[in-house]
Design an enzyme around this catalytic site. Structure first.
Site, PDB file in Angstrom:
ATOM      1  N   SER A 256     -11.411  12.107  -6.962  1.00  0.00           N
ATOM      2  CA  SER A 256     -11.140  10.720  -7.354  1.00  0.00           C
ATOM      3  C   SER A 256     -12.383  10.124  -8.008  1.00  0.00           C
ATOM      4  CB  SER A 256     -10.807   9.902  -6.113  1.00  0.00           C
ATOM      5  OG  SER A 256     -11.943   9.883  -5.266  1.00  0.00           O
ATOM      6  N   LYS A 257     -12.221   8.915  -8.547  1.00  0.00           N
ATOM      7  CA  LYS A 257     -13.355   8.202  -9.147  1.00  0.00           C
ATOM      8  C   LYS A 257     -14.462   8.012  -8.112  1.00  0.00           C
ATOM      9  CE  LYS A 257     -12.410   6.000 -13.348  1.00  0.00           C
ATOM     10  NZ  LYS A 257     -11.041   5.504 -13.590  1.00  0.00           N
ATOM     11  N   ARG A 258     -14.040   7.656  -6.894  1.00  0.00           N
ATOM     12  CA  ARG A 258     -15.039   7.377  -5.853  1.00  0.00           C
ATOM     13  C   ARG A 258     -15.843   8.632  -5.514  1.00  0.00           C
ATOM     14  NH1 ARG A 258     -13.129   5.534  -0.268  1.00  0.00           N
ATOM     15  NH2 ARG A 258     -14.160   7.464   0.324  1.00  0.00           N
TER      16      ARG A 258
END
Ligand code: GLU
Length: 494
Positions: A256-258
């Site tokens: 994910s982006k995180r």
């Protein structure tokens, strides 16, 4: 394994950065092309104007070059099947969309966005899977043609057969069968005249004579549609290889982006553009990425691009998801650093020193390499280990000069004795300096760690360094003596 020359393409959309997934797809394409004496093509799928990111296309090309995945045909170098940018092929797609209409495999659809919205909410209320309800599918062709001629806004939809089922074959997953009633009448040409992926990619793969399609498994859902489009045209199908997905390092869920931001904090990245400045080599990155989805036995798995070409076998690719493991990236990077010829490694390390403002003697750098090579995980590790070699002066922190469990005064005395031991030597080489230094340790009754620790900090300015005597051998005798003398003074004043 196929041995006839493959024509394969990497077909990114310029909507973001080149990341591991793209790099792996490009790599497998490249390996198959080189293995079979075929061609590797770069095609830019840029018809989605809304998602277009300026500069992304250039980043893809730069990234492939950095990785050493040189393509044979592409937007910037041309080739016999161009143009290689889909925005330059608009007419081709329109012509093919209308060909399907004429042959009864597609139809213009005049439904307005509002009508489609109503249709969808109704389907949601009725808990149906969302699909086009076929309103325009059965319009008499003459009426449809008249409305198009009148300039009425329309899209073109593929007329998926309503009966039976479609079986599509993926090399890694075998046959995939879907009942046709579960395949929507997808839009293949939008109302602005641009094609969707479904049409553009199939047309291009055919016209560009593509033999194998490597692509992400996110396309499995529309895979039967793609096969149906090819069959409607009466075209031959390529060999399809849907690659495995990447999972986050924990193995739980997709990257994910995180997670990507977390990786950056730890000095890692999933984007090719960052790899160089983080100290990774193209060899290390390629090797790492190659094995996320390619089963090869350990011990046999450190490979240059040329070795990968030799060993590559599409039947050994696996569809199981691969967790991103940055420790492995470090491992492969270090392995490749150890394999490099010294002049090659020197050329790659030099920019890290010069960017840090150091003036580098090539001769000294070549002699430093054997001392640090084993310890390098990333190229930029050369700085903490070896930057001091290129500093005209080092000024240690007096605190670091004080040996463990001793006072500054005691350490000063030891430094003075070190000076007296080294000063009479004609050269401070490993062979000449080590025996008298060991003897000094005995005489003083301190531990080697205490005595050599003082010498190390005095000469290098730091408490961790490459092997001490070998390192001193690379410096002029006077420089070492000056630095030991400096240490004596620093300790006396501490
Ligand atoms: N442009 C598509 C993407 O970036 C390419 C998929 C394919 O290789 O066919 O996902």
């Amino acid at each position: 394994m196929t041995s006839s020359p493959a024509r394969v393409r990497f077909a990114p959309s310029p909507t973001g950065h080149l990341h591991l997934g793209g790099a792996r797809t490009a790599l497998y394409n490249y390996l198959l092309a080189r293995k079979t004496g075929g061609k590797f093509i770069l095609r830019i799928e840029d018809t989605d104007q809304k998602r277009f990111v300026p500069g992304a296309e250039q980043e893809f090309m730069d990234g492939l070059r950095w990785l050493g995945l040189h393509y044979d045909e592409g937007p910037d170098i041309g080739g016999p099947y161009g143009p290689y940018r889909q925005t330059e092929r608009r007419e081709i797609y329109q012509r093919h969309a209308w060909q399907l209409v004429e042959q009864g495999h597609a139809y213009p659809c005049f439904c307005t966005p509002e009508r489609l919205e109503q249709m969808r909410s109704l389907q949601m209320q009725n808990k149906e899977t969302l699909h086009y309800d076929g309103t325009c599918r059965n319009l008499p062709p003459e009426e449809a043609a008249r409305r198009v001629a009148n300039g009425e806004r329309h899209v073109i939809r593929f007329k998926t057969p309503q009966e039976g089922a479609t079986t599509a074959h993926d090399l890694l997953r075998g046959d995939i069968t879907i009942e046709n009633k579960n395949i929507d009448d997808y839009v293949i040409l939008k109302s602005d005249g641009w094609p969707t992926y479904h049409l553009a990619a199939m047309v291009d793969d055919h016209l560009m004579n593509i033999t194998h399609v490597f692509r992400g498994s996110e396309w499995l859902g529309t895979f039967p549609l793609h096969v149906n489009i090819l069959r409607a045209f009466g075209w031959q199908e390529p060999t399809w290889i849907h690659l495995s997905i990447f999972l986050k390092p924990s193995g739980k869920g997709k990257m994910s982006k995180r997670e990507t931001a977390e990786a950056m904090k730890d000095g890692y990245s999933i984007f090719t553009k960052d790899m160089g400045s983080l100290g990774y080599t193209p060899e290390g990155v390629n090797n790492w990425v190659a094995l996320m989805g390619w089963g090869i036995s350990e011990g046999d798995d450190v490979m240059s691009l040329a070795e990968m070409v030799q060993k590559f076998d599409i039947t050994r690719l696996t569809p199981s998801p691969a967790a991103i493991n940055f420790t492995k990236l470090d491992h492969f990077n270090g392995e490749h650093i150890r394999r490099m010829a010294a002049p090659d490694l020197a050329a790659r390390l030099k920019p890290y020193f010069t960017n840090a403002g150091l003036e580098v003697s090539d001769d000294l750098l070549l002699r430093v390499i054997p001392l640090i090579r084993e310890r390098l995980v990333t190229l930029d590790d050369c700085l903490p280990f070896a930057a001091w070699f290129f500093r005209p002066q080092v000024v240690p922190d007096p605190k670091d000069l004080v040996a463990k469990n001793l006072t500054a005064a005691q350490s000063a005395q030891i430094a003075q004795r070190i000076y007296e031991t080294l000063a009479p030597l004609p050269h401070i080489t490993h062979d000449l300096a080590e025996p008298p230094m060991r003897q000094l340790v005995e005489e003083l009754g301190y531990s080697p760690g205490q005595v050599f620790g003082i010498l190390r900090v005095a000469v290098t300015g730091q408490s961790v360094s490459p092997p001490l005597f070998e390192s001193m051998e690379l410096l002029p005798r006077e420089v070492i003596l000056e630095r030991v003398q400096q240490a004596v003074e620093l300790l006396k004043n501490a």
